[in-house]
Design a protein around this motif. Structure first.
Motif, short mmCIF file in Angstrom:
data_model
loop_
_atom_site.label_atom_id
_atom_site.label_comp_id
_atom_site.label_asym_id
_atom_site.label_seq_id
_atom_site.Cartn_x
_atom_site.Cartn_y
_atom_site.Cartn_z
N SER A 439 -26.13 -5.57 22.54
CA SER A 439 -26.58 -6.08 21.25
C SER A 439 -25.39 -6.46 20.37
O SER A 439 -25.41 -7.50 19.69
N ILE A 440 -24.37 -5.64 20.38
CA ILE A 440 -23.16 -5.95 19.61
C ILE A 440 -22.51 -7.22 20.14
O ILE A 440 -22.08 -8.09 19.36
N VAL A 441 -22.47 -7.37 21.46
CA VAL A 441 -21.90 -8.58 22.06
C VAL A 441 -22.66 -9.81 21.61
O VAL A 441 -22.07 -10.84 21.24
N VAL A 442 -24.00 -9.75 21.62
CA VAL A 442 -24.82 -10.89 21.22
C VAL A 442 -24.52 -11.28 19.78
O VAL A 442 -24.33 -12.46 19.46
N CYS A 443 -24.48 -10.30 18.89
CA CYS A 443 -24.27 -10.58 17.47
C CYS A 443 -22.88 -11.17 17.20
O CYS A 443 -22.72 -12.07 16.37
N GLU A 444 -21.87 -10.66 17.90
CA GLU A 444 -20.51 -11.11 17.65
C GLU A 444 -20.21 -12.45 18.32
O GLU A 444 -19.61 -13.32 17.72
N VAL A 445 -20.64 -12.62 19.55
CA VAL A 445 -20.30 -13.83 20.31
C VAL A 445 -21.08 -15.05 19.82
O VAL A 445 -20.53 -16.15 19.73
N TYR A 446 -22.35 -14.85 19.47
CA TYR A 446 -23.21 -15.98 19.12
C TYR A 446 -23.33 -16.18 17.61
O TYR A 446 -24.23 -16.89 17.15
N ASP A 447 -22.45 -15.58 16.84
CA ASP A 447 -22.32 -15.83 15.40
C ASP A 447 -23.67 -15.72 14.69
O ASP A 447 -24.13 -16.65 14.02
N LEU A 448 -24.29 -14.55 14.84
CA LEU A 448 -25.58 -14.31 14.19
C LEU A 448 -25.44 -13.67 12.82
O LEU A 448 -26.42 -13.14 12.27
#
Length: 752
Positions: A439-448
């Protein structure tokens, strides 16, 4: 011996001995809950294997269908669903067919041995297929984020990022379910009411125990009774769902003066309060009205009546807080003070954050007053749930917490499940940590817009409030969500960031919601005596399959119905709607881009919403005090959380089915249950299953073969007629919508 059986031959013999001992004791020590005693058998066969080759094939097939259909209904105006009873019927036929034709040879994968055909298709295998399919058959909450950014910001996240967002938001609840199962699954008081219908259905299909001998009306078997009523509902549902959509929204009072704006706002179920509106569509009523506790249903529908039949007409007719100025009483859009639409895109930066200088240089945005009331009722429901559970069930939960499992007072079904190895807490812990990290990866990588620490706050909020919400759901069948409180917290933490707010809400809310769903399925496995480790496998499998096909269906529908879903075009049939996405996006703007400090300032017009926390907390405490003073009155049945939940029941769709649902509740849960209880015991659960299944079958057939689900070439449009009114131009003029209520093109003749 297959590893998936999880125990040796010696253990199996020991388990069977324990089974017989339990059955002898259970004759006098059955469940303390009357409905559970009536429908849940107290027998078990530990030799039955649930995870088989047939399970993998059949569960995948129905998980795909369920995910597609449920996502389809997400963009439809009626609250239809993919019925689990359809899965039960079709998977039973497929399972028995495979049991006849598959070879009995075995194969091995990574040390696990599995037979292609281990013998007759058994009830545990059947139930686990249903559980996997029901886990998949949801519209993932992350779809709201992906739909909103696509429709209103023209920004589509990549395939990998989208799938990771869906999978992680759907899976964070596993860790919490593993911890809370001892307190929200094993105690008898945690009924999880919707599971009782499935228990009856599975046992009826497999002719187990007393179900094999009991006869229905005219000497019919359980399944013949089911098929007769299922077939009747299947045929009937073609009328409201396809031939005559107006029967879904039979707003008969509106016809007295259809072009009067006051009549439209009060009596239209598509655009207004739907006062005394009828609906002849069973998907608008639902089988749960026939068996959920009467007091809880009266609180729920009482809240709907209070808000949409009383409060809405008063606020509209008096123009309270400018209700009429916003055009439609239940719109989730934002406006300027004169009622013109507020375009958030004009005050956003390139990264979709709020440009404060641009916003402050213009006129502020306002929401419709009844939309603000929806936030008030959400706060009442949440605070009321916590307060009610502490006051009326706190001592029971504390006792269960201290004793956990293994005591002499355990529920009979809990004692029977002790013959199976449990899922180690480590499994749940590792799974939770992996999903939190992704979840942290998704938020950080995809600029959410949501930083890692913000995600951790969202997950912590879910942990804190899951216990009382899931406890109320297990006991009453109703429970509030965390969507509004998560918006509020993130709005203060990260003002001016609408995407961050939506993502924070999704992770915080889904941690609770998915935990709730998994706990309910665990209770069904508890009733059906499915080994816990098999349950873990089935639930995770359904989650993965559902995520992939939710996403694919979303892309196909948005690409084909974009103008209708984003509000640029009106659907003449009234069947497609982007209202749910618009509401989600509107909340993101209110709490994210503009922020609660602006929209709900204590000295501004919407500052009253924070009173909801006080109201929700105080009323259960007062009722608890009255229960001590007047113990003969069941004060706990007056549940302010459920009432408030009913008041906010339709922020995401139309006010459909309130009146016919109330009629159904009184017929079955008051009259029949009180005066013909034997009939209720014998028929109500199987009848509920039959009607829900028939309606679900119709929706599936229409979607696949008449609505273009398999191919646009198969789409069949019913010609315009009295109950399916539209003009050659493709709209409902002179009417606003298919319910023949309201003036199209703003051509009002009165009440404006």
């Amino acid at each position: 011996m297959s590893k998936q059986e999880y125990y040796s031959e010696d253990q199996k013999e020991e388990n069977v001995d324990k089974e017989f001992q339990l059955n002898e004791e259970a004759e006098v020590q059955n469940s303390v809950i009357e409905a559970v005693r009536l429908v849940v058998p107290i027998t078990d066969d530990p030799s039955l294997v649930a995870v088989t080759f047939r399970f993998w094939i059949i569960s995948f097939f129905f998980s795909v269908i369920g995910a597609v259909i449920q996502q389809y209904y997400f963009y439809r105006s009626t609250a239809g669903s993919f019925s689990i009873f359809f899965v039960n019927l079709a998977s039973y036929a497929m399972g028995r067919f495979l049991a006849r034709v598959l070879p009995t040879s075995s194969f091995s994968i990574a040390g696990f041995s599995m037979s292609l055909n281990p013998g007759p298709f058994n009830i545990k295998e059947h139930a686990l297929i249903g559980i996997a399919a029901s886990t998949a058959a949801n519209s993932a909450y992350a779809i709201d984020i992906l739909s909103a950014t696509d429709l209103f910001l023209n920004h589509r996240i990549g395939v990998l990022g989208s799938l990771l967002l869906i999978i992680t938001t759907q899976s964070v609840g596993y860790g919490m379910a593993g911890v809370l199962r001892k307190y929200l699954v094993y105690p008898a008081e945690m009924v999880w009411w919707s599971n009782l219908v499935q228990v009856v259905f599975y046992n009826a299909m497999h002719n187990t125990d007393e179900f094999a001998n009991q006869k229905m009306i005219r000497g019919w078997s359980y399944m013949k009774y089911f098929w007769v009523f299922c077939g009747g509902m299947f045929i009937w549902e073609f009328v409201p769902q396809w031939l005559a959509p107006m029967l879904v929204y039979f707003d008969w009072l509106c016809w007295i003066n259809p072009f009067n704006k006051n009549f439209w706002a009060i009596f239209s179920s598509i655009s207004g309060g739907g006062v005394f509106s009828l609906s002849f569509d069973w998907t608008s009523i639902g089988g749960s009205t026939m068996y959920l506790p009467l007091a809880a249903q009266l609180c729920n529908y009482g809240g709907m009546v209070l808000n949409y039949w009383i409060l809405l007409p008063i606020m509209w007719m008096t123009n309270s807080l400018g209700t009429k100025t916003m055009g439609s009483p239940l719109t989730s859009r934002l406006f300027y003070s004169n009622g013109t639409s507020f375009d958030i895109n004009t005050v956003l930066n390139s990264d979709f954050s709020l440009n404060e200088s641009l916003y402050n240089s213009g006129e502020p945005a306002y929401m419709s007053p009844l939309y603000a009331v929806g936030f008030l009722t959400s706060f009442i429901a949440l605070a009321g749930c916590v307060s009610h559970i502490i006051c009326f069930h706190g001592s029971d939960l504390w006792r269960n917490w201290k004793s956990a499992v293994g005591g002499a007072n355990d529920d009979v079904h809990t004692r029977m499940m002790q013959v199976y190895p449990e899922v180690p807490q480590l499994w749940y812990a590792v799974f939770y940590i992996i999903m939190a990290a992704l979840s942290i990866v998704v938020c950080e990588v995809y600029d959410l817009q949501l930083p890692w620490w913000g995600l951790l706050v969202a997950l912590a909020l879910g942990w804190f409030l899951t216990l009382p919400i899931c406890a109320m759901t297990a006991i009453t069948g109703f429970g509030p969500g965390l969507n509004v409180i998560t918006e509020l917290v993130c709005g203060y933490m990260l003002p001016g960031k609408p995407i961050a707010n939506m993502v924070f809400k999704c992770y915080g809310y889904m941690a609770m919601y998915q935990c709730n769903t998994l706990l309910s399925d665990l209770k069904l496995g508890h009733y059906m005596k499915i080994p816990p480790r098999s349950m873990f496998v089935g639930q995770f499998w359904g989650t993965m399959v559902g995520a992939c096909f939710n996403y694919l269906t979303m892309i196909l529908i948005i690409d084909s119905q974009r103008e209708i879903l984003n509000g640029d075009k009106q659907d003449p049939t009234g069947l497609w709607t982007g209202q749910r996405v618009q509401t989600f996006w509107g909340s993101g703007l209110i709490y994210g881009a503009l922020g609660p400090a602006r929209m709900f300032a204590l000295d501004d017009r919407y500052g009253f919403v924070y009173l909801g926390f006080l109201i929700g907390f105080v009323i259960p405490v007062a009722l608890w005090g009255l229960s001590k003073k007047f113990p003969t009155i069941q004060w706990s049945k007056f549940n302010v959380a459920i009432i408030a939940g009913g008041m906010g029941a339709f922020p995401n769709g139309y006010v459909v089915g309130v009146f016919p649902s109330l009629i159904t509740v009184f017929v079955f849960q008051y009259y029949v249950f009180r005066y013909h209880k034997n009939w209720w015991k014998k028929y109500v659960f199987i009848l509920s299953a039959a009607l829900d299944t028939g309606a679900a079958f119709t929706g599936l057939v229409i979607f696949l073969f008449l609505g273009g689900g398999l191919s646009p070439k198969l789409s069949v449009t019913i010609p315009s007629w009295w109950a399916n009114y539209y003009t050659p131009e493709g709209d409902n003029a002179p009417f606003y919508a298919v319910d023949r209520c309201g003036a199209a093109h703003n051509a009002w003749t009165g009440g404006a």
